[in-house]
Design an enzyme around this catalytic site. Structure first.
Site, PDB file in Angstrom:
ATOM      1  N   VAL A  11      -0.853 -15.296  -3.184  1.00 13.35           N
ATOM      2  CA  VAL A  11      -0.450 -14.363  -4.238  1.00 13.35           C
ATOM      3  C   VAL A  11      -1.174 -13.027  -4.090  1.00 13.35           C
ATOM      4  O   VAL A  11      -0.556 -11.960  -4.163  1.00 13.35           O
ATOM      5  CB  VAL A  11      -0.689 -14.995  -5.627  1.00 13.35           C
ATOM      6  N   LEU A 157       6.642 -15.519  -6.943  1.00 15.11           N
ATOM      7  CA  LEU A 157       7.030 -15.620  -5.538  1.00 15.11           C
ATOM      8  C   LEU A 157       7.145 -17.077  -5.098  1.00 15.11           C
ATOM      9  O   LEU A 157       6.489 -17.965  -5.645  1.00 15.11           O
ATOM     10  CB  LEU A 157       6.036 -14.880  -4.641  1.00 15.11           C
ATOM     11  N   ARG A 158       8.002 -17.299  -4.114  1.00 11.66           N
ATOM     12  CA  ARG A 158       8.141 -18.635  -3.518  1.00 11.66           C
ATOM     13  C   ARG A 158       7.595 -18.567  -2.100  1.00 11.66           C
ATOM     14  O   ARG A 158       8.013 -17.704  -1.324  1.00 11.66           O
ATOM     15  CB  ARG A 158       9.618 -19.046  -3.452  1.00 11.66           C
ATOM     16  N   GLU A 159       6.657 -19.451  -1.780  1.00 18.42           N
ATOM     17  CA  GLU A 159       6.138 -19.458  -0.412  1.00 18.42           C
ATOM     18  C   GLU A 159       7.295 -19.680   0.557  1.00 18.42           C
ATOM     19  O   GLU A 159       8.234 -20.416   0.241  1.00 18.42           O
ATOM     20  CB  GLU A 159       5.089 -20.559  -0.244  1.00 18.42           C
ATOM     21  N   ASN A 212       8.581 -22.929 -13.826  1.00 15.08           N
ATOM     22  CA  ASN A 212       8.267 -23.938 -12.809  1.00 15.08           C
ATOM     23  C   ASN A 212       8.654 -25.345 -13.264  1.00 15.08           C
ATOM     24  O   ASN A 212       9.168 -26.141 -12.476  1.00 15.08           O
ATOM     25  CB  ASN A 212       6.770 -23.905 -12.470  1.00 15.08           C
ATOM     26  N   GLY A 270      15.547 -35.994  -2.998  1.00 18.25           N
ATOM     27  CA  GLY A 270      14.676 -35.982  -1.821  1.00 18.25           C
ATOM     28  C   GLY A 270      13.380 -36.706  -2.108  1.00 18.25           C
ATOM     29  O   GLY A 270      13.248 -37.410  -3.126  1.00 18.25           O
ATOM     30  N   CYS A 277       2.186 -25.147  -6.521  1.00 17.86           N
ATOM     31  CA  CYS A 277       2.587 -24.756  -7.878  1.00 17.86           C
ATOM     32  C   CYS A 277       3.192 -25.885  -8.711  1.00 17.86           C
ATOM     33  O   CYS A 277       2.613 -26.274  -9.728  1.00 17.86           O
ATOM     34  CB  CYS A 277       3.555 -23.583  -7.812  1.00 17.86           C
ATOM     35  N   ARG A 344      -0.550 -28.155   0.748  1.00 17.57           N
ATOM     36  CA  ARG A 344      -1.111 -28.589  -0.537  1.00 17.57           C
ATOM     37  C   ARG A 344      -0.108 -29.467  -1.295  1.00 17.57           C
ATOM     38  O   ARG A 344       1.034 -29.098  -1.488  1.00 17.57           O
ATOM     39  CB  ARG A 344      -1.497 -27.375  -1.391  1.00 17.57           C
TER      40      ARG A 344
END
Ligand code: NAD
Length: 457
Positions: A11, A157-159, A212, A270, A277, A344
């Protein structure tokens, strides 16, 4: 504007790049000299598509740099952004890094006559900025709120897509302690072409968790329906979602064309969500809600369902093997999603630990997770990490697909058949065409599809 950002992680650095792209003079302050050197050499210390180029460009333009000298940086910065980690420890948000960074900034505010705004960008539970950050700033600076500004401006943001998200944000939420703060933070983002929502501090904090948790809920809901599909047996969950997604309320027609809104990407089954996050934020919100006397039943189920997903992969594997002892199991994908090197809370880690408990021999492959350095969490597993898919699946008794990297999508079915001891695929992301695999003599099972038995192939 002159901006200091505390934290050179995903970030902090991506925010630094996007603000420097907007023309601000940004310094990202970190603690690790090696990482600071890398950034100043125009390189990202972690893998994120497109980030290196933008770091280099803005360093050359002298709009971006990294430093470990917080005092020098804060001195003439109008905005100081805190982007440090807020992990969930024992299911509860851990504010240690936030408190430390806030105290450091507070001390530096006191020796300064410039009106400065402290912006919390880390994800924190409602009330944190007002009841934890603000009092520390007041105590350490000897000033009263109002003499400096306080904001909570969450990051969305999205990694894997962080650069695009930061350069073209869909919205900017500014939680502001007072009007003056709101105006200054709005000025910081004046070049952004998206809606800017100004709220109070607590609302901004909850918006981040609500967003989220919403996506995490879609994932766990999809996985609960998949459980039902698997139990029935004659259903493939992929067909179910295709039928559901075709609802015009979910994928409307625009100018005669059906569009597929982004949230539908979360309405697929899935092996569960991971990353830095969703897992920590859902757990932190759950704990926070309980703490204030709310019984968050839905959120509890979201978290519980997700925790059980890796085990369901093992269940599918065990429908073929009564014992996994000494079986060579190839795991494809260690990162929590493609286009990142972040492992992570990746479902792969839980899955591998379960396989080890069953005494299986695990060989794993990932294109990024250990490319630069092997993370401690991977070292601790003590598994074999290989540099090619072929090495991972050679003589394997089964393959577990955990991350939907593009290179895994394009493996030809014949390669599984030729290299594996027993061509059995358990697809945790449902990326493979089961018909093509079956035709090549590969047995295919996946979340939401229990497949057939070898005898039926
Ligand atoms: P990260 O662990 O990648 O980075 C945090 C960095 O802060 C680390 O490099 C750490 O060394 C540094 N740091 C901590 N204390 C410091 C101090 N006192 N001085 C200087 N540096 C210090 O974490 P991240 O993924 O960038 O996340 C940061 C925050 O943003 C978290 O609250 C997270 O929940 C939130 N967030 C993350 C994402 C994401 O996709 N990663 C997206 C939105 C929000």
């Amino acid at each position: 504007m002159k901006v200091t950002i505390i934290g050179t992680g995903y970030v902090g650095l991506v925010t630094g790049v996007s603000l420097s792209e907007m023309g601000h003079e940004v310094v990202c302050v970190g603690r690790n000299k090696e990482k600071i050197g890398e950034i100043n050499d125009g390189k990202s210390p972690f893998f994120e598509p497109g980030l290196d180029e933008l770091i280099k460009k803005n360093i050359e333009k002298k709009l971006l740099r990294a430093s470990n000298d917080l005092a020098a940086c804060v001195k003439d910065s109008q905005v100081i952004i805190i982007a440090v980690g807020t992990p969930t420890v024992d299911n509860k948000i851990d504010l240690t890094e936030i408190k430390t960074a806030t105290a450091q900034v507070g001390k530096l505010l006191s020796s300064n006559s410039l009106y400065q705004v402290v912006v919390v960008k880390s994800t924190v539970v409602p009330g944190t900025t007002e009841s934890v950050v603000l009092p520390i700033l007041e105590e350490e600076s000897g000033k009263k709120a109002g003499e400096f500004g306080v904001s909570m401006t969450p990051e969305f943001l999205r990694e894997g897509n962080a650069v695009e998200d930061a350069l073209n944000p869909d919205r900017i939420v500014i939680g502001a302690y007072d009007e003056k703060t709101g105006k200054i933070v709005k000025e910081l983002y004046k070049k952004a072409e998206c809606p800017i929502l100004i709220t109070n501090l607590q609302t901004a904090e909850l918006i981040k968790y609500a967003a989220n948790s919403f996506f995490a809920t879609l994932i766990s809901y999809s996985n609960e329906i998949a459980k039902i599909a698997e139990k029935v047996g004659s259903i493939d969950i992929v067909d179910v979602w295709e039928g559901v997604h075709l609802d015009l309320r979910l994928s409307p027609m625009v100018h005669g064309k059906r569009i597929s809104p982004g949230f539908l990407g979360y309405l697929f089954s899935g092996c569960g969500y991971g990353g830095s996050c969703f897992p920590k934020d859902t757990k932190a919100l759950l704990h926070f809600a309980k703490d204030i006397g709310v019984n968050p039943q839905l959120l509890q189920s979201v978290v519980d369902i997700n925790a059980s997903q890796p085990e369901r992969m093992i269940g599918l594997l065990k429908s073929e093997y009564s014992s996994l002892e000494n079986k060579k199991i190839a795991v494809l994908g260690l990162t929590f999603k493609p286009n990142t090197d972040d492992i992570r809370e990746s479902p792969a880690l839980t899955l591998i630990k379960s396989l080890q408990k069953e005494k299986a021999v695990v060989v794993a492959h990932d294109p990024q997770a250990y490319k630069k350095t092997v993370p401690e969490a991977l070292k601790a597993l003590g598994i074999e990490l290989v540099s090619s898919v072929a090495n991972a699946i050679k003589n394997a008794d089964a393959l577990l697909l955990v991350t939907s990297w593009d290179e895994y999508r394009h493996i030809q079915p014949q390669m599984f058949k030729d290299l594996m001891k027993k061509p059995l695929i358990i697809d945790g992301r449902r990326i493979y065409d089961k018909k093509k695999l079956n035709e090549a003599g590969v047995l295919y099972k996946g979340i939401g599809y229990k497949g057939m038995n070898y005898a039926e192939l």
